[in-house]
Each structure stands twice: as C-alpha cells, then as structure tokens.
Design a protein around this motif. Structure first.
Motif: not given
Length: 498
Positions: A139-156
């Motif tokens: 939960p404390l790493a949510i900003p980094a998790l969101l960053s990685a998720f969004v970039l991977n979402f765009l890559r896909a």
C-alpha cells in the motif's frame, strides 16, 4: 474491439506489474539466498526479442500442435486442449510475462529505500511477513505501482506482435491488429487512421487517469530526514520458497522459451513428434537456409546498421536539445521540450501509419530513409528524456565557471557536459540499440523488397509457416543481443543490477 483491447491491456499490465512487484519485494525485503543471482534473474528476459517470445509460446501453447497439450495427452491421457495460445488468456499470459521486468525495475528502488520502522512495528504487533507485505509494504508503494501499471497498460495497448500473432488467428480484434490489417491487407489508410485516433485517445485518457490518481502521492512518502538502515526481513524457511519463485519466473520468462527455440531451430521441421525425437534428428540446415537467404541477410545488415546509427543520432540529438533547453536562453525552450516528448503519446504503429501516408507517392516511400526516420521519431523522446534528467543533475556553476573564462557554448558542451554524461550516454545508446534492433511495430509497414528489416523478416517467416527458420533467425538475434550486452558492460561499464 474496445472490450478486447481493455481486457488484454489491463490483464497483461496487472500480471506483469503484480509479479514484478512480488519479485522486487523478494529481492529487496527478504533474506532469499543467492542475492547476487536472484536480483539479475528478473532482468534476463529483456534480452529475448518480443517476437521470439511470442513464437516460442505459440509453439508451447498451440491448441493442436502445441508441445504442452501434446505432452498432457501422451503422458497423462488428457484429451482436452488445456492450453490455447490463440485466446485472450494466452495473449495476457505472454505479454504479461514481458511486462514483469518493468514492474520489477520500478518497484525495486522503492523497496530498497523503504523505512523499515513501519514494518518492524507490524512485526512487533504480531503480523506475519506475508500479511505485512499486503497490508503495509505494498500500500505504501501505490504511486510506484500505479506508474508501472499505467506504463505496462500503455505498452500492452500499443503492442504489435502479441495481438497480430496470437489474436488475429483466433479472430480476436484489438485496435492494433485492426490498424495493421487496414493498411497491410485492406490498403485502407483512412480506416487505419480512424483506429489510430482511438488508440491515441485511449493513451491520453490513461495518462490523465494516472496524473489524477497520483496527485496526492506525497501521502505515501516514507523517506524523511530521519536516519535509518534498510535491512532484509528474515522469513525463515519461506526464503527457499521465494528463491524457487524467482527461479520459476526465470524459467518461464526466458529459459524454457529459449530452449524451445534452440530445439526447433535444429530439427528439420516443427511438429510434436519431430520435436520429441531431438537430438537424434539434429540438423543445422535451418541456420544454413537463414544465413543464405537474401531477405534475412539484408534485413540483418539493415537492422544492425540502422540500429547503431539511430542510437548514435538520437542520443546525440537528445543531448543537444536538452543542453539547449536547460543550459541556454533559447526562445521557446518549453515548446521544443513539448515537441521532443510528443511522440510518446502515439503508439509506434500509429507513427508508422502516419509516415506511410506522408511519404506515399514520394521517393522516400518504401526506402530505408523512411524506416530510419520512423525509428528516429519513435526513440528520440527516450533519448531526450534520459539526457534531460542527467543534465538537470549537473549544477550550472560548472558551465558558468567556463563561460566566465571566455568559453563558447560548444566548448562547454564538448569539454564539460558531454564527459560528465558518459555513463548516461552509454546506457541510452545500449537501450535504444537493443530496442531498435528488435523493433517490429515501426518497421513492419515501412519495409519493402530490397529494404528488409531483420525482425520483420522473422515475423514473415512465422506468418508463412517457416517456424524452424524463424527460430534459427531468433537464436542468431539473441546471440547478437548477448554480445551487445557484453560490449556495453566493457565499453561503458554499464551495471545491469542495483
């Protein structure tokens, strides 16, 4: 089509980001044995060209001819086709695995710099390591998790190989394969442009969601002026389980697909029975065929030359633009910065469609100049952002000291800024070279007979059923990338671990 695109992109991003975060937690926060080896295992899959991962997993998971389905039938009597590469689940699995390294790289620095007092408080209160990971660490790493998720979402959302090779045979339509079919098969650039605009709109909406979701990211700050020492958590006997988890990803991420490609490249042709007879039927004729095939030889030469030139030109141009914006008083600097970053909003295949429309009817159409320009436009933003981040970290007093003594800007640039940027330059050169030499989505619409590009040639081998030749060409490319890693390590002292 919209539903397929969203499910595919979200599923692959969730799998890649989640698994990458778990691997980062294992490496950074636990006492898993073999740390020097474990921290590198999640990164090795980067070396395999994306198209070769798709080919390997299709050979493994194809419903009728796939190796795994036939093994289940032969050894366990399972008649049901358990695995299916040509499905949304198969697409999500293959591209999700490709997204893991990015999630790992985004989360590893966060977990390595994490204030352990928060976790220690949970352990004192009786919380177990797994519960602490899900209730506090992640939960404390949510900003980094969101960053990685969004970039991977765009890559896909922008990915080309998986939708075309795995989605199209099953009739699974997403926007990327419709853009490709509209241009390459239907010759309808207007329809391709319409699909492309939908892709761009989806990309912009995703970025706006990310900006809005992370606007209060300071709430998750854990690094303060208070001193602390990061230490690994002793997870007892579970450390062997976490080691097996990392090893398992390494096996499915690169080892098993690579072994499949090696075997298929050294058998006369691919079917399950021929595959299982290896090594009694070993041949090297596929390598001979590929090496003596004009399209592959020309494509390999063009990809090596263009990748090297594009890496050099984009990195140098990116440094010059970043230096001009941040170290001079050029009018309209912010406009140049916007223009330099703008291509990131466009999927590579969309950029390729735009160039086809622009060059149609001109001498540049179906030429290496058009292909080179497409690669330059696609990768320049990465070189520019890399140079910008590095130049900002160099204090202006170094430049000012030179200017006080009468130095011109070119002397400041070549004598001060460029030498300091050597590590960053080396990393950018390596990254862009590796990405360009593996590229399919930019090149696929810009190649022509006599102007082939290596990865596109492999793509065409697979499309026409020459699977063994495609595997042989993929092994050759993987060897080239391994040599590139070695050269980068020696020449620029690039570190591939943290």
């Amino acid at each position: 089509m919209l539903n397929n695109s969203m499910v595919y992109a979200a599923g692959a991003a969730a799998l890649g980001t989640g698994l990458g975060a778990l691997l980062a937690w294992i490496v950074a926060r636990t006492n898993t044995p073999g740390r020097a080896l474990v921290e590198l295992m999640p990164l090795y899959p980067i070396l395999m060209p994306p198209i070769m991962k798709n080919i390997a997993w299709i050979l493994l998971l194809a419903p009728k001819s796939g190796i795994l389905n036939n093994m289940l039938q032969q050894y366990f009597g399972v008649e049901l086709q358990v695995f299916n590469a040509f499905s949304l689940a198969g697409m999500i699995w293959v591209f999700g695995l490709a997204c893991v390294p990015l999630g790992y790289l985004f989360l590893l620095p966060i977990f390595l710099s994490f204030d352990p007092s928060l976790e220690e408080s949970a352990y004192i209160a009786g919380s177990k390591p797994l519960n602490t990971m899900f209730r506090i660490t992640f939960p404390l790493a949510i900003p980094a998790l969101l960053s990685a998720f969004v970039l991977n979402f765009l890559r896909a959302l922008r990915s080309f190989e998986t939708p075309v090779l795995q989605g199209t045979p099953a009739g699974i339509k997403v926007f990327v394969n419709r853009v490709y079919d509209s241009v390459a098969l239907e010759f309808n650039t207007g329809l391709a442009t319409a699909y492309s605009m939908v892709l761009v709109v989806l990309s912009v909406i995703t970025l706006l969601f990310y900006v809005r979701a992370t606007r209060f990211s300071e709430r998750y700050a854990t690094i303060t002026g208070k001193g602390y020492r990061v230490k690994a958590v002793d997870i007892g006997k579970w450390k062997y389980v976490t080691f097996l988890a990392v090893l398992g990803y390494f096996l499915v991420g690169i080892a098993i697909p690579f072994v499949v490609l090696i075997v298929v490249s050294m058998i006369p042709y691919f079917d399950y029975d021929t595959f299982m007879k290896f090594p009694s039927n070993i041949v090297f004729s596929n390598y001979y065929t590929v090496i003596h095939h004009p399209s592959f030889v020309t494509g390999l030469y063009n990809s090596l030359v263009l990748s090297t030139l594009i890496a050099i030109v984009t990195v140098f141009a990116g440094i010059v633009m970043a230096f001009t914006i941040y170290r001079t008083r050029t009018y309209g600097a912010k406009v140049f910065e916007f223009i330099g970053t703008l291509p990131l909003a466009f999927p590579p295949l969309v950029l390729s469609v735009g160039l086809v429309i622009i060059f149609l009817g001109t001498p540049l159409y179906n030429s290496l100049w058009a292909l080179g320009l497409g690669l330059f436009v696609a990768y320049f933003p990465y070189a520019f952002r890399n140079a910008s981040g590095s130049i900002v970290n160099i204090h202006k007093e170094l430049d000012e000291a030179a200017w006080v003594h009468g130095a011109k800007w070119r002397h400041v640039f070549f004598k001060i800024t460029l030498p300091i940027l050597k590590p960053s330059v080396g990393g950018a050169l390596f990254y862009i070279f590796v990405e360009a030499i593996r590229n399919v989505d930019v090149a696929v619409l810009l190649v022509s007979p006599g102007h082939e590009y290596g990865p596109v040639t492999l793509f065409e081998y697979f499309r026409v059923g020459q699977w063994a030749e495609a595997a042989a060409g993929g092994v050759i490319y993987l060897v080239i990338l391994i040599v590139a890693v070695t050269v980068a390590k020696v020449a620029f002292n690039i570190k591939f671990s943290l």
